[in-house]
Write a protein that holds these residues in place. Structure first.
Motif, PDB file in Angstrom:
ATOM      1  N   THR A 269      94.387  -9.863  47.468  1.00 23.17           N
ATOM      2  CA  THR A 269      92.857 -10.770  47.428  1.00 23.17           C
ATOM      3  C   THR A 269      92.669 -11.630  45.768  1.00 23.17           C
ATOM      4  O   THR A 269      92.165 -12.640  46.630  1.00 23.17           O
ATOM      5  N   THR A 270      93.705 -11.664  45.441  1.00 22.48           N
ATOM      6  CA  THR A 270      93.493 -12.255  44.310  1.00 22.48           C
ATOM      7  C   THR A 270      94.244 -13.725  44.241  1.00 22.48           C
ATOM      8  O   THR A 270      94.562 -14.818  44.342  1.00 22.48           O
ATOM      9  N   LYS A 271      95.686 -12.949  44.383  1.00 18.28           N
ATOM     10  CA  LYS A 271      97.268 -14.549  45.044  1.00 18.28           C
ATOM     11  C   LYS A 271      96.170 -15.362  46.361  1.00 18.28           C
ATOM     12  O   LYS A 271      96.344 -16.775  46.422  1.00 18.28           O
ATOM     13  N   LEU A 272      96.081 -14.204  47.299  1.00 20.65           N
ATOM     14  CA  LEU A 272      95.416 -15.474  48.644  1.00 20.65           C
ATOM     15  C   LEU A 272      94.450 -16.082  48.514  1.00 20.65           C
ATOM     16  O   LEU A 272      93.709 -16.430  49.889  1.00 20.65           O
ATOM     17  N   THR A 273      93.506 -16.140  47.687  1.00 21.13           N
ATOM     18  CA  THR A 273      92.057 -16.954  47.373  1.00 21.13           C
ATOM     19  C   THR A 273      92.346 -18.184  46.184  1.00 21.13           C
ATOM     20  O   THR A 273      91.278 -18.392  46.240  1.00 21.13           O
TER      21      THR A 273
ATOM     22  N   LEU B 246     101.089 -20.518  36.741  1.00 22.84           N
ATOM     23  CA  LEU B 246      99.892 -21.384  36.656  1.00 22.84           C
ATOM     24  C   LEU B 246      98.849 -20.227  37.393  1.00 22.84           C
ATOM     25  O   LEU B 246      97.996 -19.739  37.416  1.00 22.84           O
ATOM     26  N   LEU B 247      99.607 -19.348  38.228  1.00 21.39           N
ATOM     27  CA  LEU B 247      98.561 -18.314  39.616  1.00 21.39           C
ATOM     28  C   LEU B 247      98.132 -17.737  37.841  1.00 21.39           C
ATOM     29  O   LEU B 247      96.975 -16.906  38.543  1.00 21.39           O
ATOM     30  N   ALA B 248      98.438 -17.187  37.324  1.00 23.28           N
ATOM     31  CA  ALA B 248      98.395 -16.095  35.591  1.00 23.28           C
ATOM     32  C   ALA B 248      96.858 -16.900  35.608  1.00 23.28           C
ATOM     33  O   ALA B 248      96.237 -15.991  34.245  1.00 23.28           O
ATOM     34  N   TYR B 249      96.942 -18.103  35.149  1.00 19.31           N
ATOM     35  CA  TYR B 249      95.627 -18.555  34.427  1.00 19.31           C
ATOM     36  C   TYR B 249      94.843 -19.660  35.009  1.00 19.31           C
ATOM     37  O   TYR B 249      93.954 -19.913  34.366  1.00 19.31           O
ATOM     38  N   VAL B 250      94.437 -19.775  36.614  1.00 19.71           N
ATOM     39  CA  VAL B 250      93.595 -20.471  37.047  1.00 19.71           C
ATOM     40  C   VAL B 250      93.206 -19.157  38.326  1.00 19.71           C
ATOM     41  O   VAL B 250      94.103 -18.768  39.018  1.00 19.71           O
ATOM     42  N   GLY B 251      92.004 -20.169  38.358  1.00 17.83           N
ATOM     43  CA  GLY B 251      90.786 -18.440  40.085  1.00 17.83           C
ATOM     44  C   GLY B 251      90.975 -17.060  39.295  1.00 17.83           C
ATOM     45  O   GLY B 251      90.990 -17.110  38.359  1.00 17.83           O
ATOM     46  N   PRO B 252      91.532 -16.914  40.545  1.00 15.51           N
ATOM     47  CA  PRO B 252      90.280 -15.228  39.811  1.00 15.51           C
ATOM     48  C   PRO B 252      91.644 -14.804  39.141  1.00 15.51           C
ATOM     49  O   PRO B 252      92.768 -14.828  38.950  1.00 15.51           O
ATOM     50  N   VAL B 253      90.763 -13.704  38.782  1.00 14.30           N
ATOM     51  CA  VAL B 253      91.659 -12.583  37.933  1.00 14.30           C
ATOM     52  C   VAL B 253      91.822 -11.720  38.676  1.00 14.30           C
ATOM     53  O   VAL B 253      91.927 -10.800  38.910  1.00 14.30           O
ATOM     54  N   SER B 254      93.329 -10.740  38.297  1.00 11.78           N
ATOM     55  CA  SER B 254      94.089 -10.130  39.183  1.00 11.78           C
ATOM     56  C   SER B 254      93.152  -8.658  38.646  1.00 11.78           C
ATOM     57  O   SER B 254      92.525  -8.282  37.168  1.00 11.78           O
TER      58      SER B 254
ATOM     59  N   SER C  87      91.924  -6.033  50.955  1.00 15.51           N
ATOM     60  CA  SER C  87      91.633  -5.111  50.205  1.00 15.51           C
ATOM     61  C   SER C  87      92.752  -3.585  51.294  1.00 15.51           C
ATOM     62  O   SER C  87      93.142  -3.260  50.118  1.00 15.51           O
ATOM     63  N   ARG C  88      93.190  -3.857  52.261  1.00 11.20           N
ATOM     64  CA  ARG C  88      93.879  -2.786  52.905  1.00 11.20           C
ATOM     65  C   ARG C  88      94.999  -3.018  51.988  1.00 11.20           C
ATOM     66  O   ARG C  88      96.218  -2.224  52.131  1.00 11.20           O
ATOM     67  N   LEU C  89      95.606  -4.427  52.387  1.00  8.86           N
ATOM     68  CA  LEU C  89      97.078  -4.382  52.264  1.00  8.86           C
ATOM     69  C   LEU C  89      97.206  -3.993  50.529  1.00  8.86           C
ATOM     70  O   LEU C  89      98.060  -3.501  50.026  1.00  8.86           O
ATOM     71  N   GLU C  90      96.407  -4.308  49.678  1.00  6.88           N
ATOM     72  CA  GLU C  90      96.183  -4.486  48.042  1.00  6.88           C
ATOM     73  C   GLU C  90      96.663  -2.331  48.131  1.00  6.88           C
ATOM     74  O   GLU C  90      96.820  -2.238  47.324  1.00  6.88           O
TER      75      GLU C  90
END
Length: 170
Positions: A90-94, A154-162, A6-9
């Motif tokens: 937080t989105t990409k690394l989770t 697929l990062l844009a379509y699977v997992g957490p949403v940015s 979160s601090r990075l973001e």
């Protein structure tokens, strides 16, 4: 760990990348990431397809000149990919898909280096048929780069949403 991400973001640079209205932020960085990917995966595919028998009259040895362009593409992707990652950590690394992509990328880079040593250092290259080792490396390389590009997309379509904590794609 999430506090660190979160601090990075929340870094001013990260916020500028994602929230700035200028074309020089996110759109340009993503465009440059695409250019880098095209250099690495595209030129690599040219070599792979030649080793697999496409355009058999084209000599293989001169294709080694593509390696500096592929390494430049990889450098562009390393910088732009890191920038995009930090801005949305937080989105990409989770997202497990991110790690799948990275396995394909680093495997593809390893195959690229091995191919240069095993194929382009062969004194018999272009003197006879392509070796089974070279063809196997070409197939492995194609699989790695197709996997990396697909997982990245697929990062844009699977997992957490940015930008939407707790919301996930299904």
């Amino acid at each position: 760990m999430m506090d660190f991400l979160s601090r990075l973001e929340q870094l001013q640079f990260s916020r500028w990348v994602l929230e700035s209205g200028t074309i020089w932020a996110y759109p340009t960085i993503l465009f440059m990431h695409s250019i880098g990917m095209a250099l690495v995966a595209g030129f690599n595919a040219v070599i792979d397809l030649r080793l697999l028998g496409f355009s058999p009259k084209t000599p293989v040895r001169p294709l080694e000149r593509l390696y500096p362009l592929m390494w430049w593409g990889f450098a562009i992707n390393a910088v732009t990919g890191t920038t995009l990652l930090i801005a949305d950590a937080t989105t990409k690394l989770t997202n497990p898909d991110f790690y799948v992509k990275m396995v394909f990328v680093f495997s593809g880079v390893a195959v690229l280096a091995i191919m240069r040593k095993k194929v382009f250092r062969d004194p018999q290259l272009d003197q006879g048929p392509i070796s089974g080792t070279a063809k196997g490396l070409a197939w492995l390389s194609l699989i790695c780069w197709i996997g990396a590009v697909t997982a990245g997309r697929l990062l844009a379509y699977v997992g957490p949403v940015s930008g939407l904590p707790g919301l996930k794609n299904r």
